[in-house]
Design an enzyme around this catalytic site. Sequence first.
Site, PDB file in Angstrom:
ATOM      1  N   GLU A  95      24.695  -9.905 -44.315  1.00  0.00           N
ATOM      2  CA  GLU A  95      23.491  -9.971 -45.136  1.00  0.00           C
ATOM      3  C   GLU A  95      22.314  -9.233 -44.513  1.00  0.00           C
ATOM      4  OE1 GLU A  95      23.882 -14.192 -45.067  1.00  0.00           O
ATOM      5  OE2 GLU A  95      22.019 -14.363 -43.956  1.00  0.00           O
ATOM      6  N   CYS A 109      15.463  -6.799 -42.481  1.00  0.00           N
ATOM      7  CA  CYS A 109      16.133  -7.492 -41.392  1.00  0.00           C
ATOM      8  C   CYS A 109      17.637  -7.230 -41.548  1.00  0.00           C
ATOM      9  CB  CYS A 109      15.790  -8.968 -41.538  1.00  0.00           C
ATOM     10  SG  CYS A 109      16.663 -10.046 -40.447  1.00  0.00           S
ATOM     11  N   CYS A 163      28.730 -14.321 -35.015  1.00  0.00           N
ATOM     12  CA  CYS A 163      28.211 -14.152 -33.658  1.00  0.00           C
ATOM     13  C   CYS A 163      28.954 -15.104 -32.737  1.00  0.00           C
ATOM     14  CB  CYS A 163      26.711 -14.444 -33.611  1.00  0.00           C
ATOM     15  SG  CYS A 163      26.001 -14.225 -31.957  1.00  0.00           S
ATOM     16  N   CYS A 184      24.302 -20.276 -30.415  1.00  0.00           N
ATOM     17  CA  CYS A 184      23.026 -20.967 -30.218  1.00  0.00           C
ATOM     18  C   CYS A 184      22.998 -22.160 -31.186  1.00  0.00           C
ATOM     19  CB  CYS A 184      21.847 -20.029 -30.490  1.00  0.00           C
ATOM     20  SG  CYS A 184      21.878 -18.561 -29.448  1.00  0.00           S
ATOM     21  N   CYS A 224      21.486 -22.064 -34.908  1.00  0.00           N
ATOM     22  CA  CYS A 224      21.679 -20.847 -35.704  1.00  0.00           C
ATOM     23  C   CYS A 224      22.903 -20.933 -36.619  1.00  0.00           C
ATOM     24  CB  CYS A 224      21.818 -19.662 -34.752  1.00  0.00           C
ATOM     25  SG  CYS A 224      22.246 -18.137 -35.590  1.00  0.00           S
ATOM     26  N   GLU A 230      24.671 -10.391 -32.527  1.00  0.00           N
ATOM     27  CA  GLU A 230      23.907 -10.045 -31.326  1.00  0.00           C
ATOM     28  C   GLU A 230      24.026  -8.531 -31.126  1.00  0.00           C
ATOM     29  OE1 GLU A 230      21.708 -11.136 -28.983  1.00  0.00           O
ATOM     30  OE2 GLU A 230      22.035  -9.099 -28.283  1.00  0.00           O
ATOM     31  N   SER A 238      16.356  -7.315 -31.619  1.00  0.00           N
ATOM     32  CA  SER A 238      16.199  -8.693 -31.154  1.00  0.00           C
ATOM     33  C   SER A 238      17.464  -9.106 -30.421  1.00  0.00           C
ATOM     34  CB  SER A 238      15.959  -9.602 -32.363  1.00  0.00           C
ATOM     35  OG  SER A 238      15.915 -10.958 -31.962  1.00  0.00           O
ATOM     36  N   SER A 245      14.859 -13.260 -27.634  1.00  0.00           N
ATOM     37  CA  SER A 245      14.936 -14.625 -28.155  1.00  0.00           C
ATOM     38  C   SER A 245      14.942 -15.575 -26.972  1.00  0.00           C
ATOM     39  CB  SER A 245      16.210 -14.783 -28.986  1.00  0.00           C
ATOM     40  OG  SER A 245      16.062 -14.059 -30.182  1.00  0.00           O
ATOM     41  N   CYS A 288      18.908 -15.871 -40.744  1.00  0.00           N
ATOM     42  CA  CYS A 288      20.112 -15.672 -39.975  1.00  0.00           C
ATOM     43  C   CYS A 288      21.402 -16.323 -40.491  1.00  0.00           C
ATOM     44  CB  CYS A 288      19.773 -16.228 -38.589  1.00  0.00           C
ATOM     45  SG  CYS A 288      20.532 -15.340 -37.274  1.00  0.00           S
TER      46      CYS A 288
HETATM   47  N1  SAH Z   1      21.299 -12.395 -31.912  1.00  0.00           N
HETATM   48  C1  SAH Z   1      19.990 -11.863 -31.871  1.00  0.00           C
HETATM   49  C2  SAH Z   1      19.498 -11.333 -33.205  1.00  0.00           C
HETATM   50  C3  SAH Z   1      19.850 -12.120 -34.416  1.00  0.00           C
HETATM   51  S1  SAH Z   1      19.127 -13.719 -34.501  1.00  0.00           S
HETATM   52  C4  SAH Z   1      19.022 -12.874 -31.321  1.00  0.00           C
HETATM   53  O1  SAH Z   1      19.385 -14.055 -31.195  1.00  0.00           O
HETATM   54  O2  SAH Z   1      17.916 -12.476 -30.985  1.00  0.00           O
HETATM   55  C5  SAH Z   1      17.479 -13.275 -34.994  1.00  0.00           C
HETATM   56  C6  SAH Z   1      16.438 -14.345 -34.744  1.00  0.00           C
HETATM   57  O3  SAH Z   1      16.614 -15.455 -35.635  1.00  0.00           O
HETATM   58  C7  SAH Z   1      16.505 -14.895 -33.326  1.00  0.00           C
HETATM   59  O4  SAH Z   1      15.225 -14.917 -32.722  1.00  0.00           O
HETATM   60  C8  SAH Z   1      17.048 -16.261 -33.583  1.00  0.00           C
HETATM   61  O5  SAH Z   1      16.734 -17.106 -32.541  1.00  0.00           O
HETATM   62  C9  SAH Z   1      16.429 -16.633 -34.904  1.00  0.00           C
HETATM   63  N2  SAH Z   1      17.039 -17.798 -35.532  1.00  0.00           N
HETATM   64  C10 SAH Z   1      18.335 -18.166 -35.523  1.00  0.00           C
HETATM   65  N3  SAH Z   1      18.509 -19.337 -36.174  1.00  0.00           N
HETATM   66  C11 SAH Z   1      17.288 -19.718 -36.601  1.00  0.00           C
HETATM   67  C12 SAH Z   1      16.805 -20.849 -37.316  1.00  0.00           C
HETATM   68  N4  SAH Z   1      17.624 -21.826 -37.726  1.00  0.00           N
HETATM   69  N5  SAH Z   1      15.482 -20.931 -37.591  1.00  0.00           N
HETATM   70  C13 SAH Z   1      14.650 -19.938 -37.173  1.00  0.00           C
HETATM   71  N6  SAH Z   1      15.040 -18.854 -36.505  1.00  0.00           N
HETATM   72  C14 SAH Z   1      16.344 -18.742 -36.197  1.00  0.00           C
HETATM   73 FE1  SF4 Z   2      23.946 -15.243 -32.193  1.00  0.00          FE
HETATM   74 FE2  SF4 Z   2      21.305 -14.703 -32.301  1.00  0.00          FE
HETATM   75 FE3  SF4 Z   2      22.388 -16.698 -33.746  1.00  0.00          FE
HETATM   76 FE4  SF4 Z   2      22.234 -16.945 -31.098  1.00  0.00          FE
HETATM   77  S1  SF4 Z   2      20.504 -16.795 -32.538  1.00  0.00           S
HETATM   78  S2  SF4 Z   2      24.020 -17.469 -32.360  1.00  0.00           S
HETATM   79  S3  SF4 Z   2      22.606 -14.862 -30.473  1.00  0.00           S
HETATM   80  S4  SF4 Z   2      22.788 -14.543 -33.980  1.00  0.00           S
END
Ligand code: SAH
Ligand code: SF4
Length: 364
Positions: A104, A117, A124, A128, A131, A173, A204, A227, A342
Amino acid sequence: MTDLLSLTPDAARAALADWLAGGAAGAGAGAGHAEPGYRVTQLVPRLWQRPAGSWEEATDLPAALRSQLAAAFPLGRLTLATTQLSRDGTEKFLWKLADGEAIESVLIPEGKRRTLCISSQVGCALGCVFCATGRMGFRRNLRPSEIAGQVRELVVREAGAVPTNIVFMGMGEPLLNWDAVDTALTILNHRDGFGIGARHITVSTVGILPSLAQLAKRAEQFRLALSLHAPTAQLRHELMPIEKKYALPDVIQALTQFRRRVTLEYVLIGGKNDSLAQADELAKLARPLGALVNLLPLHPGGAPDLTPSARPRMLAFERRLKRHGVEVVLRRSRGLDISAACGQLRVELEARRKVRPQEHARVE
Ligand code: SAH
Ligand code: SF4
């Protein structure tokens, strides 16, 4: 067959010139075309600048050439599976890939800016806890044509729809798919690609050290967002398993390789990372770096057992950072009514679970 759209514009130009001249790449298919130099200047713009949906649609070219091009250099497409428009103007696209996988992109209009975006992987691996993409697990890396293709499809649909800004904040990522992201950055930025200024393109990452060093070495001024989400290694470890491999002090140290200002992303999670003492700790990391801190409300779709911080707490956290002299922006959550964060649209389609309206209300 060559996937021209996965090459840098310079490499694509060379491959086309070689083919037109009847060289090795064309295995004779393009042989006999007169004026290869002139033809190349006709063909390269149809890759990204005025992208053709298929060679057949490039009707300014002779029909015979079009069918030879279609055989030698098929233009891979992403198929639009769903699009959703939020009340706040945010638009979300779910793309189907050739192998049936889905990714997406989210388009966020803000005044004159149109930020897209984009995703870099299907799923991934990093898990995390907050996420939605992390919950999905890792499926595969995207090819450069699939990464830059998220922009290309918008421009094929509407000439002039090139976003003003790109953020690699969709699924995946980016620095675990470095080779493809490296090429996609060139395509996005190059004048024969989409011509988006490097300072308008943000990668990011959670901080994958080897490719972070590669990104830092690039001559263009691409922007970096780290992040962070936790000011101490212990808490970061709880939220982000990658902390085991690349520890917080090393990641912070690595940011000093960038000759430009970095952004620290910090998702505020109620009762987890939003205390004033944690704001003090965060300031200790951000100040010496001269970093901008981006505070983001937790999007509730990512983790059912975590809650966004209450609004007054977010404001107090922001004020505390400011008192320490840290530049900080408290972002609004965009596109909540369409689950525009995300990995959420795909997860939602698979699980058939909508983020409930009362969950939205908490962070609005
Ligand atoms: N993997 C990379 C890029 C994709 S995630 C990274 O983690 O930086 C992009 C951003 O969305 C990151 O800053 C991530 O922490 C954030 N993100 C993920 N899940 C989220 C959520 N539930 N609420 C707000 N931001 C979130
Ligand atoms: Fe992957 Fe970024 Fe989501 Fe972490 S926040 S699980 S690195 S996409």
